[in-house]
Design a protein around this motif. Structure first.
Motif, mmCIF file in Angstrom:
data_model
loop_
_atom_site.group_PDB
_atom_site.id
_atom_site.type_symbol
_atom_site.label_atom_id
_atom_site.label_comp_id
_atom_site.label_asym_id
_atom_site.label_seq_id
_atom_site.Cartn_x
_atom_site.Cartn_y
_atom_site.Cartn_z
ATOM 1 N N SER A 11 7.919 3.431 2.236
ATOM 2 C CA SER A 11 6.383 3.123 2.178
ATOM 3 C C SER A 11 5.968 3.214 3.563
ATOM 4 O O SER A 11 6.666 3.141 4.620
ATOM 5 C CB SER A 11 6.419 1.633 1.668
ATOM 6 N N THR A 12 4.818 3.715 3.818
ATOM 7 C CA THR A 12 3.851 3.790 5.116
ATOM 8 C C THR A 12 2.693 2.977 4.398
ATOM 9 O O THR A 12 2.397 2.519 3.441
ATOM 10 C CB THR A 12 3.379 5.169 5.362
ATOM 11 N N ASP A 13 1.842 2.908 5.466
ATOM 12 C CA ASP A 13 0.602 2.199 5.218
ATOM 13 C C ASP A 13 -0.495 2.902 4.303
ATOM 14 O O ASP A 13 -0.853 1.914 3.438
ATOM 15 C CB ASP A 13 -0.332 2.008 6.508
ATOM 16 N N ARG A 14 -0.157 3.923 3.993
ATOM 17 C CA ARG A 14 -0.999 4.791 2.926
ATOM 18 C C ARG A 14 -0.237 5.469 1.725
ATOM 19 O O ARG A 14 -0.954 5.594 0.826
ATOM 20 C CB ARG A 14 -1.568 6.055 3.741
ATOM 21 N N LEU A 15 1.018 5.358 2.053
ATOM 22 C CA LEU A 15 1.653 6.102 0.849
ATOM 23 C C LEU A 15 3.079 5.390 0.422
ATOM 24 O O LEU A 15 3.562 4.522 1.125
ATOM 25 C CB LEU A 15 2.388 7.700 1.467
ATOM 26 N N GLU A 76 -0.317 7.515 -3.579
ATOM 27 C CA GLU A 76 -1.216 7.027 -2.716
ATOM 28 C C GLU A 76 -0.694 5.265 -3.030
ATOM 29 O O GLU A 76 -0.475 4.717 -3.977
ATOM 30 C CB GLU A 76 -2.568 6.865 -2.957
ATOM 31 N N PHE A 77 -0.689 4.558 -1.972
ATOM 32 C CA PHE A 77 -0.298 3.197 -2.006
ATOM 33 C C PHE A 77 -1.338 2.366 -2.854
ATOM 34 O O PHE A 77 -0.932 1.648 -3.647
ATOM 35 C CB PHE A 77 -0.167 2.379 -0.578
ATOM 36 N N LEU A 78 -2.560 2.586 -2.682
ATOM 37 C CA LEU A 78 -3.651 1.950 -3.256
ATOM 38 C C LEU A 78 -3.973 2.177 -4.746
ATOM 39 O O LEU A 78 -4.063 1.465 -5.648
ATOM 40 C CB LEU A 78 -4.855 1.945 -2.518
ATOM 41 N N GLU A 111 -5.663 15.084 4.463
ATOM 42 C CA GLU A 111 -5.635 13.817 4.836
ATOM 43 C C GLU A 111 -4.419 13.423 5.642
ATOM 44 O O GLU A 111 -4.234 12.358 5.979
ATOM 45 C CB GLU A 111 -5.699 12.908 3.428
ATOM 46 N N TYR A 113 -1.277 13.679 4.784
ATOM 47 C CA TYR A 113 -0.140 13.346 3.938
ATOM 48 C C TYR A 113 1.069 13.901 3.960
ATOM 49 O O TYR A 113 2.022 13.237 3.786
ATOM 50 C CB TYR A 113 -0.773 13.154 2.185
ATOM 51 N N GLU A 116 2.754 12.681 7.215
ATOM 52 C CA GLU A 116 2.970 11.445 7.205
ATOM 53 C C GLU A 116 4.401 11.154 6.387
ATOM 54 O O GLU A 116 5.341 10.495 6.722
ATOM 55 C CB GLU A 116 1.837 10.711 6.516
ATOM 56 N N GLU A 206 1.148 3.849 12.444
ATOM 57 C CA GLU A 206 1.616 3.901 11.161
ATOM 58 C C GLU A 206 2.911 2.816 10.928
ATOM 59 O O GLU A 206 3.588 2.994 11.848
ATOM 60 C CB GLU A 206 1.808 5.260 10.579
#
Length: 234
Positions: A11-15, A76-78, A111, A113, A116, A206
């Protein structure tokens, strides 16, 4: 000697990078029929729902269990939406080297991605799995893939002439195969030593963490790791 990668989520902050699931089939089929994916990969075309189901439920998992590498769906994390995929392949367990391939859905491009997700996998590969080399091979005209290699710190090491086949679209909309040179890029652990320097840019830090997906007595066990970096937007 260990000859398979663990079942892992990164996991990253976004993914979130995790194994493919049956729920990914529809999004995977759509992504694989994108023109850029058709042009630069050897995936079947057209890529059917049956192809996607076979990959998501069987073939991608066999890459890991049979020791060839590991395939991770990038989401995407969200939103949990499928962003793309990262594939470690041609793994040599004696020399602790492997090759990475990656692709991004058309809606998610621009983006950052791709860089990242590949950087997160590289960090995990070097720090947790103690690998010594990650290799990328990009077709000579695939500028977007070459940007990913450059942005995560890869070094261009040479050209393999006439080493791959790519697809080009003709005037009538059909696809034809042509030969291309391959640019070879290498990444070794010391190439990532400068990634922490990106922290000087406000808001660009990140975090990544990983968790092995082993179940013991009904409980997930594993270890979390965290590190900071700041990939540039792609």
């Amino acid at each position: 000697m260990t000859t398979t990668f663990p079942d892992v989520t990164i996991s990253t902050d976004r993914l979130v990078l995790r194994p493919f699931e049956e729920e990914d089939v529809t999004a995977l089929a759509e992504m694989m029929n994108d023109e850029q994916v058709i042009a630069w990969t050897s995936a079947p075309h057209p890529y059917t729902r049956a192809d996607a189901h076979d990959w998501a439920t069987r073939r991608s998992h066999a890459e890991r269990t049979e020791g060839r590498g590991i395939v991770l769906a990038v989401t995407e994390f969200l939103t949990h939406r499928l962003v793309g995929a990262v594939h470690l392949r041609n793994t040599d367990w004696r020399t602790r080297t492997t090759e990475v391939g990656y692709l991004t859905a058309p809606w998610a491009r621009g983006e950052g991605y791709a860089s990242e997700s590949v950087l997160a996998v590289a960090q995990w590969l070097f720090t947790d799995r103690h690998f010594e080399r990650l290799e990328l091979r990009t077709a000579a005209d695939n500028a977007a893939s070459q940007q990913v290699a450059q942005k995560i710190g890869c070094i261009s090491e040479g050209v393999l002439r006439n080493a791959c086949i790519v697809r080009t679209q003709t005037a009538d909309g059909s696809w034809t195969e042509t030969r291309s040179d391959l640019i070879v890029w290498g990444l070794v652990p010391e190439d990532l030593d400068d990634t922490d320097d990106y922290d000087e840019y406000p808001g660009h830090g990140e975090r990544y963490e990983f968790r092995e997906r082993a179940d013991v007595g009904g409980h997930t066990v594993g270890a979390d790791r965290r590190r900071s970096w700041a990939p540039e937007a792609l």
